[in-house]
Enzyme design. Structure first.
Site, short mmCIF file in Angstrom:
data_model
loop_
_atom_site.label_atom_id
_atom_site.label_comp_id
_atom_site.label_asym_id
_atom_site.label_seq_id
_atom_site.Cartn_x
_atom_site.Cartn_y
_atom_site.Cartn_z
N GLU A 1 0.85 -1.19 0.00
CA GLU A 1 0.00 0.00 0.00
C GLU A 1 0.89 1.24 0.00
O GLU A 1 1.64 1.49 0.95
CB GLU A 1 -0.92 0.00 1.22
CG GLU A 1 -1.96 1.09 1.22
CD GLU A 1 -3.01 0.92 0.13
OE1 GLU A 1 -3.68 1.92 -0.20
OE2 GLU A 1 -3.17 -0.20 -0.40
N GLU B 1 -0.67 9.47 -5.48
CA GLU B 1 0.46 8.55 -5.43
C GLU B 1 0.73 7.88 -6.78
O GLU B 1 1.88 7.52 -7.08
CB GLU B 1 0.20 7.50 -4.34
CG GLU B 1 0.16 8.11 -2.95
CD GLU B 1 -0.81 7.44 -1.99
OE1 GLU B 1 -1.09 8.04 -0.92
OE2 GLU B 1 -1.30 6.34 -2.29
N ASP C 1 -6.77 3.17 3.24
CA ASP C 1 -6.46 1.89 3.87
C ASP C 1 -7.71 1.01 3.96
O ASP C 1 -7.67 -0.19 3.70
CB ASP C 1 -5.89 2.11 5.28
CG ASP C 1 -4.56 2.85 5.24
OD1 ASP C 1 -3.78 2.63 4.30
OD2 ASP C 1 -4.30 3.65 6.15
#
Length: 491
Positions: free
Chosen positions: A286, A316, A480
């Protein structure tokens, strides 16, 4: 006469109010009715897609998740900055780390206006302590279990998994974890505090207005960067026999003042752990908010080659792609990208990483047998979820997993397992291009089948709209929770 008038109003007030409500319903915009019906249909269709795959009557999947953990102190960001008397800056600036109030103001403004998530290490312990103390007295503050690994572990336990969690926690911390989570790591007296500055869409700070709800995270964490639980985690991993190994929390190493060679040694040990696991075990990494170029290079060398699966957000993804193409890190990207843009970036990341794997496999001098091809890529954005999964790989139920990821986005941000369409909206376009290339196919959003899936090359792509929460409870931990929920249905 006046008294009589008031009595008449009191007497007939309820009747008048009812009449006004009925009129409002009568003249209610057909467009609003259509929008409500559309949201209801999309929601019921996503729920149906999620329920196609369940964990009933099967053994609970076993997932090992590392590393680290903390306690999150969650506050409204603008009121906190106002409370400590920090005036809005005239100059938004990016800083790799924070040393003083001026840099905090500049960095917060830089990410606040576009509504982009960010996380920064604060070298100034005194300033960080002052911020924490000010936050303790701020109305509406709350405490929560924090850190990528514990948050993902918690979501996976909720969704029906047994979890081995690698981290060093205080007894109070472990007491609030699910009974389906086993901790591997040292006991610490005081957990590290991470300060979560949340803000809603349309929030104002000086001349800045946030384009979307998000959070700015500050920490002065001096435990989690060392991956202290890795040794015990590795020992318990063998007997635990996981179906999936998840790695997160490595952004704690970003801009941390390690001694020379210290971080590389830690990541080398992590690479050994990953490469020694059974080839049948899926490995998911992750991503997070990395700004130091050298750590991204280290991740490309020590971690990413061992991962079958990657998870990341809209900031990201271009960050990783830029580095893979030999450019500098992209600190700030479009916080609301189009589907076509994200899919093109995903295809390129998938292609480059798998070409690197093939090149390494062809090089007899490298220990390529321990590396893995990338077979799963999940990108979560505010408006939609997108997955690329290699056909014939171990990852299954991609359509249902994409739907579950989408629903989890609303559940987490709204703070409720029950999704209320009146507190949601669709911001994904009514149709989207599958690529920015000229002449690319457009796919309409079908309310009764909102998850669009199709085959390309050696992989399948699935895209699902998100019912974006309009009454935000919490954005921190969103990625998450979303990534973890999507993984559960694919192992």
């Amino acid at each position: 006469m006046e008294a009589g008038g008031r009595v008449s109003w009191v007497k007939y007030g309820p009747v008048v109010s009812l009449f006004v409500v009925l009129l409002a319903l009568w003249f209610r915009s057909p467009q609003n009715i259509d929008l409500d019906d559309r949201l209801d249909t999309v929601l019921s269709s996503l729920l149906r897609a999620e329920r196609k795959v369940g964990l009933n009557n099967v053994a609970r999947p076993r997932v090992a998740v590392g590393f680290g953990g903390c306690v999150d102190l969650i506050v409204e960001g603008v009121p906190l900055l106002n409370k400590i008397g920090l005036p809005p800056t005239d100059q938004p600036l990016h800083h790799n780390y924070l040393e003083n109030e001026v840099q905090l103001a500049e960095s917060f403004a830089y990410f606040f206006a576009p509504g982009a998530a960010a996380e920064r290490f604060m070298l100034n312990d005194t300033l960080f302590s002052e911020l924490v103390e000010a936050s303790r007295d701020l109305p509406g503050n709350r405490w929560a279990v924090g850190g990528n690994a514990p948050v993902m572990a918690g979501r996976m336990a909720i969704e029906g998994c047994d979890v081995l969690l690698g981290g060093s926690f205080s007894p109070d911390f472990t007491d609030v974890l699910s009974q389906h989570i086993t901790v591997a790591g040292n006991v610490v007296e005081e957990p590290d505090i991470h300060l979560i500055l949340e803000y809603p869409s349309g929030a104002s700070w000086g001349r800045y207005t946030s384009r979307r709800a998000n959070r700015y995270i500050i920490h002065s964490d001096d435990h989690n960067p060392y991956l202290a639980s890795m040794e015990e985690f590795a020992e318990k991993l063998e007997d635990f026999k996981p179906d999936l190994l998840v790695v997160g929390g490595l952004q704690m190493m970003d801009n941390f003042p390690f001694q020379s060679g210290e971080r590389e040694a830690l990541l080398s040990r992590l690479a050994d752990l990953l490469s020694s696991s059974s080839p049948q075990i899926g490995i998911h990494f992750e991503m997070a908010s990395f700004v130091e170029e050298s750590i991204m290079e280290d991740l490309l060398h020590y971690v990413i080659p061992h991962a079958d699966s990657l998870g990341m957000n809209e900031q990201e993804l271009p960050n990783l792609l830029s580095l893979l193409k030999g450019s500098n890190i992209t600190v700030l990207s479009d916080p609301n990208p189009r589907v076509a843009t994200v899919l093109d970036q995903m295809r390129e990341v998938y292609r480059i990483l798998n070409q690197r794997y093939k090149d390494a496999s062809a090089d007899s001098d490298t220990n390529s047998a321990k590396a893995k091809p990338l077979t799963r890529l999940h990108v979560h954005t505010l408006a939609f979820q997108a997955m690329i999964v290699t056909r014939g790989s171990q990852w299954k139920n991609t359509m249902s997993a994409t739907a579950k990821a989408s629903l989890t986005a609303n559940r987490h941000v709204c703070g409720s397992n029950d999704i209320d369409p009146s507190k949601a909206r669709l911001i994904m376009d009514d149709s989207f291009s599958v690529s920015r290339r000229e002449g690319s196919q457009r796919i309409p959003l079908q309310e009764t089948r909102p998850v669009s899936c199709w085959d390309e090359d050696d992989y399948e792509i699935c895209v699902a709209p998100v019912l974006v929460c309009t009454e935000v409870y919490q954005t921190a931990g969103g990625g998450d929770n979303i990534s973890a929920a999507g993984l559960v249905l694919q192992i």
